[in-house]
Design an enzyme around this catalytic site. Sequence first.
Site, mmCIF file in Angstrom:
data_model
loop_
_atom_site.group_PDB
_atom_site.id
_atom_site.type_symbol
_atom_site.label_atom_id
_atom_site.label_comp_id
_atom_site.label_asym_id
_atom_site.label_seq_id
_atom_site.Cartn_x
_atom_site.Cartn_y
_atom_site.Cartn_z
ATOM 1 N N GLY A 49 0.830 -1.190 0.000
ATOM 2 C CA GLY A 49 0.000 0.000 0.000
ATOM 3 C C GLY A 49 0.866 1.242 0.000
ATOM 4 O O GLY A 49 2.021 1.207 0.440
ATOM 5 N N GLN A 54 3.187 9.806 1.361
ATOM 6 C CA GLN A 54 4.447 9.050 1.345
ATOM 7 C C GLN A 54 5.291 9.357 0.120
ATOM 8 O O GLN A 54 6.452 8.952 0.054
ATOM 9 C CB GLN A 54 4.163 7.547 1.400
ATOM 10 C CG GLN A 54 3.534 7.116 2.713
ATOM 11 C CD GLN A 54 3.406 5.612 2.754
ATOM 12 O OE1 GLN A 54 2.434 5.075 2.251
ATOM 13 N NE2 GLN A 54 4.382 4.935 3.325
ATOM 14 N N CYS A 102 6.025 -0.013 7.246
ATOM 15 C CA CYS A 102 5.639 1.146 6.445
ATOM 16 C C CYS A 102 6.858 1.588 5.644
ATOM 17 O O CYS A 102 7.963 1.659 6.199
ATOM 18 C CB CYS A 102 5.183 2.265 7.389
ATOM 19 S SG CYS A 102 4.639 3.749 6.543
ATOM 20 N N LEU A 103 6.658 1.874 4.370
ATOM 21 C CA LEU A 103 7.790 2.315 3.535
ATOM 22 C C LEU A 103 8.407 3.606 4.074
ATOM 23 O O LEU A 103 9.566 3.893 3.815
ATOM 24 C CB LEU A 103 7.337 2.524 2.082
ATOM 25 C CG LEU A 103 6.944 1.269 1.291
ATOM 26 C CD1 LEU A 103 6.428 1.648 -0.085
ATOM 27 C CD2 LEU A 103 8.113 0.299 1.181
ATOM 28 N N HIS A 144 -4.369 1.120 7.665
ATOM 29 C CA HIS A 144 -3.013 1.685 7.685
ATOM 30 C C HIS A 144 -2.882 2.808 6.648
ATOM 31 O O HIS A 144 -2.401 3.902 6.975
ATOM 32 C CB HIS A 144 -2.004 0.555 7.415
ATOM 33 C CG HIS A 144 -0.582 1.007 7.332
ATOM 34 N ND1 HIS A 144 0.402 0.550 8.184
ATOM 35 C CD2 HIS A 144 0.051 1.886 6.490
ATOM 36 C CE1 HIS A 144 1.553 1.131 7.874
ATOM 37 N NE2 HIS A 144 1.370 1.934 6.838
ATOM 38 N N GLU A 145 -3.328 2.522 5.428
ATOM 39 C CA GLU A 145 -3.135 3.502 4.348
ATOM 40 C C GLU A 145 -4.003 4.743 4.536
ATOM 41 O O GLU A 145 -3.551 5.866 4.302
ATOM 42 C CB GLU A 145 -3.400 2.865 2.980
ATOM 43 C CG GLU A 145 -2.445 1.740 2.608
ATOM 44 C CD GLU A 145 -0.975 2.087 2.782
ATOM 45 O OE1 GLU A 145 -0.605 3.269 2.590
ATOM 46 O OE2 GLU A 145 -0.193 1.191 3.134
ATOM 47 N N HIS A 148 -2.698 7.298 6.944
ATOM 48 C CA HIS A 148 -1.695 8.221 6.400
ATOM 49 C C HIS A 148 -2.341 9.546 5.983
ATOM 50 O O HIS A 148 -1.715 10.603 6.075
ATOM 51 C CB HIS A 148 -1.008 7.615 5.174
ATOM 52 C CG HIS A 148 0.160 6.730 5.500
ATOM 53 N ND1 HIS A 148 1.295 7.198 6.125
ATOM 54 C CD2 HIS A 148 0.380 5.415 5.272
ATOM 55 C CE1 HIS A 148 2.161 6.201 6.262
ATOM 56 N NE2 HIS A 148 1.637 5.102 5.763
HETATM 57 NI NI NI Z 1 2.582 3.268 5.718
#
Ligand code: NI
Length: 178
Positions: A49, A54, A102-103, A144-145, A148
């Site tokens: 995701g 991000q 998470c990236l 999660h996404e 953000h």
């Molecule tokens: Ni993330």
Amino acid sequence: MSILKISHLGHPVLRKKTKDLTLAELKSPLIQKLIDDMVETLHEFDGVGLAAPQVHESKSIVIMEYIEEPGRKSRGDMPLTVLVNPVVTPLSDDKQESWEGCLSIPDIRGKVPRHTKVQVKAWDRNGKEITLKATGFHAVIIQHETDHLKGILFIDRMEDMKSLTFLKELARYGLDEE
Ligand code: NI
């Protein structure tokens, strides 16, 4: 298409609430290209995701994709999904903890409680209204996404910071995954 730079923990864009898009904005070549680039970036970094903050864009867009492959867990395929201006509603008070990463917080994992069942209403990349219901891992990705877009990171949702770990150490010592 291009691979975008990922914003990392500490960058203010990750803590800002995103702006919803108008239909006209969504249909603009600029935003359509951003979505294409987000897909390219998600694939490059092998994520499941990605939210627009991000990639340094404070806009209400998330993309998600999970395809079962050798080396990945069997969690059911989620085809590439683009959510614009998503609104999430929990469909269950039940929460379950699972490992998240998470990236934007590279090489770190932590256990996060999430609602086991959610509904999300959004536009797709063409502005068509969609409603998705998800459980388990797919519900985790959605929560999660979309967090953000509110400036919330998974570490904020952890109830016990003691599970916070580097990926390498998790592979070495974390035997209780799921
Ligand atoms: Ni993330």
